[in-house]
Design a protein around this motif. Structure first.
Motif, short mmCIF file in Angstrom:
data_model
loop_
_atom_site.label_atom_id
_atom_site.label_comp_id
_atom_site.label_asym_id
_atom_site.label_seq_id
_atom_site.Cartn_x
_atom_site.Cartn_y
_atom_site.Cartn_z
N UNK A 136 7.61 1.60 -16.33
CA UNK A 136 7.41 0.24 -15.80
C UNK A 136 7.35 0.24 -14.28
N UNK A 137 8.33 0.89 -13.66
CA UNK A 137 8.36 0.95 -12.20
C UNK A 137 7.17 1.70 -11.63
N UNK A 138 6.77 2.77 -12.33
CA UNK A 138 5.64 3.56 -11.85
C UNK A 138 4.35 2.75 -11.80
N UNK A 139 4.10 1.99 -12.85
CA UNK A 139 2.88 1.18 -12.90
C UNK A 139 2.90 0.10 -11.82
N UNK A 140 4.01 -0.63 -11.75
CA UNK A 140 4.10 -1.76 -10.83
C UNK A 140 3.98 -1.32 -9.37
N UNK A 141 4.73 -0.28 -8.98
CA UNK A 141 4.71 0.12 -7.57
C UNK A 141 3.36 0.72 -7.17
N UNK A 142 2.74 1.50 -8.06
CA UNK A 142 1.45 2.10 -7.73
C UNK A 142 0.36 1.04 -7.66
N UNK A 143 0.38 0.11 -8.61
CA UNK A 143 -0.65 -0.94 -8.57
C UNK A 143 -0.47 -1.86 -7.38
N UNK A 144 0.76 -2.01 -6.92
CA UNK A 144 1.00 -2.81 -5.71
C UNK A 144 0.30 -2.16 -4.52
N UNK A 145 0.33 -0.84 -4.45
CA UNK A 145 -0.38 -0.13 -3.38
C UNK A 145 -1.88 -0.37 -3.51
N UNK A 146 -2.41 -0.24 -4.72
CA UNK A 146 -3.84 -0.46 -4.96
C UNK A 146 -4.24 -1.88 -4.56
N UNK A 147 -3.44 -2.85 -4.97
CA UNK A 147 -3.75 -4.25 -4.66
C UNK A 147 -3.67 -4.52 -3.17
N UNK A 148 -2.68 -3.94 -2.49
CA UNK A 148 -2.55 -4.13 -1.05
C UNK A 148 -3.75 -3.59 -0.30
N UNK A 149 -4.22 -2.42 -0.68
CA UNK A 149 -5.40 -1.83 -0.04
C UNK A 149 -6.63 -2.66 -0.33
N UNK A 150 -6.74 -3.14 -1.58
CA UNK A 150 -7.89 -3.98 -1.94
C UNK A 150 -7.86 -5.29 -1.17
N UNK A 151 -6.68 -5.88 -1.02
CA UNK A 151 -6.57 -7.14 -0.28
C UNK A 151 -6.94 -6.98 1.18
N UNK A 169 -11.66 2.72 -0.01
CA UNK A 169 -11.06 3.08 -1.30
C UNK A 169 -10.35 4.42 -1.29
N UNK A 170 -10.77 5.33 -0.38
CA UNK A 170 -10.12 6.64 -0.32
C UNK A 170 -8.64 6.50 0.06
N UNK A 171 -8.33 5.42 0.79
CA UNK A 171 -6.94 5.19 1.20
C UNK A 171 -6.06 4.92 -0.02
N UNK A 172 -6.67 4.32 -1.06
CA UNK A 172 -5.93 4.08 -2.29
C UNK A 172 -5.42 5.39 -2.86
N UNK A 173 -6.27 6.42 -2.84
CA UNK A 173 -5.88 7.71 -3.39
C UNK A 173 -4.77 8.34 -2.56
N UNK A 174 -4.90 8.25 -1.22
CA UNK A 174 -3.89 8.85 -0.34
C UNK A 174 -2.54 8.16 -0.51
N UNK A 175 -2.55 6.83 -0.35
CA UNK A 175 -1.30 6.08 -0.46
C UNK A 175 -0.78 6.07 -1.90
N UNK A 176 -1.72 5.96 -2.84
CA UNK A 176 -1.31 5.89 -4.24
C UNK A 176 -0.59 7.14 -4.71
N UNK A 177 -1.16 8.30 -4.42
CA UNK A 177 -0.52 9.54 -4.86
C UNK A 177 0.75 9.83 -4.06
N UNK A 178 0.73 9.50 -2.78
CA UNK A 178 1.94 9.69 -1.97
C UNK A 178 3.08 8.84 -2.53
N UNK A 179 2.77 7.58 -2.84
CA UNK A 179 3.77 6.69 -3.42
C UNK A 179 4.21 7.17 -4.79
N UNK A 180 3.25 7.63 -5.58
CA UNK A 180 3.52 8.04 -6.96
C UNK A 180 4.58 9.14 -7.02
#
Length: 274
Positions: A57-72, A77-88
């Motif tokens: 649950x925490x993994x999905x929510x925190x990672x998608x928050x990063x995706x949503x923040x970058x999208x907002x 989009x490459x930043x999603x991968x950098x921040x997403x995997x770092x956060x993950x």
């Protein structure tokens, strides 16, 4: 259907199912002589359902928050991968370490209290016997029944200590649960489930829909995963699967909305462009 439960469920699981359905026949099956005499045990994977569900649950929510923040913020989009995997991996490791320290600390505390109770029983049996007597007096046991009950409990040292741990200290330890295994389950469930919001970005070069609608695809995949993981909470709570799914979906959606809004505000107000 009773033959199915008989082959696949433990006695406690059958009893729970009987209670939920108010099924008297199923209840009778769970309390049949065959099941009552079975040695109680825990299914290995069942002990770690909690860490698995909450880690996911925490993994999905925190990672998608990063995706949503970058999208907002409308960033590359490459930043999603950098921040997403770092956060993950960073958050997954942090959660696993926290789970390990918490589980180990609780286990160490329970073991230390058990050792103290055992020492007291061995060196001050009269005082400890009086404590057992007072505990059951407060529960309304009196006279000969009280004396017989205290005699039975204090005749077995392990039972005596177990009683003091539960009735005096309200501590119930589980020696079978490994803090290391619990931490590993938390980490891998966090990473595996947390990867789902990144799928559309990782495979965007191979799937045309992902390439054109990255954030939409990520939202759909994440929403489905959130609902599924939320539904799995039924394994550790009495929450209906669809209610658990909807709750998790709403919580994840709210977190993502906040992240998207913050990203949008930063880009609009402060002109952050990358």
């Amino acid at each position: 259907m009773h033959w199915f439960f008989k082959k696949t469920k433990s006695r406690v699981e059958i009893a729970r199912e009987a209670f939920k359905k108010r099924d008297k026949k199923l209840h009778k099956l769970a309390h049949s002589e065959k099941y009552i005499k079975e040695e109680p045990h825990k299914i290995e994977q069942g002990k770690y359902i909690g860490p698995a569900v909450y880690g996911a649950s925490d993994g999905i929510v925190t990672t998608f928050a990063v995706v949503a923040g970058v999208a907002g913020a409308n960033l590359d989009p490459k930043i999603v991968l950098i921040l997403g995997f770092a956060n993950l991996f960073a958050d997954g490791f942090s959660m696993a370490v926290g789970d390990y320290l918490s589980s180990k600390s609780e286990k160490d505390y329970i073991n230390s209290e058990r050792a103290r109770e055992l020492w007291e029983v061995e060196h001050f049996p009269d005082a400890e016997r009086k404590e057992v007597e007072e505990i059951y007096k407060r529960k309304g046991v009196k006279g000969e029944k009280l004396k017989l009950l205290v005699d039975i409990i204090t005749s077995d040292k392990e039972l005596w200590v177990d009683t003091m741990m539960k009735e005096e200290l309200n501590l119930l330890g589980d020696d079978e649960v490994s803090p290391i295994k619990s931490a590993l389950v938390t980490f891998f469930s966090f990473v595996i489930a947390g990867f789902t919001p990144l799928i559309a970005y990782v495979f965007s070069n191979f799937v045309p829909f992902f390439q054109t609608y990255k954030f939409l695809a990520a939202s759909i995949i994440t929403g489905a995963t959130l609902f599924t993981v939320g539904g799995l909470r039924q394994l550790i709570t009495d929450v209906k699967w669809y209610i658990g799914g909807l709750e998790m979906l709403l919580v994840g959606g709210a977190s993502a909305s906040v992240a998207f809004l913050i990203g949008f505000i930063l880009r609009t107000v402060f002109g952050i462009v990358i």
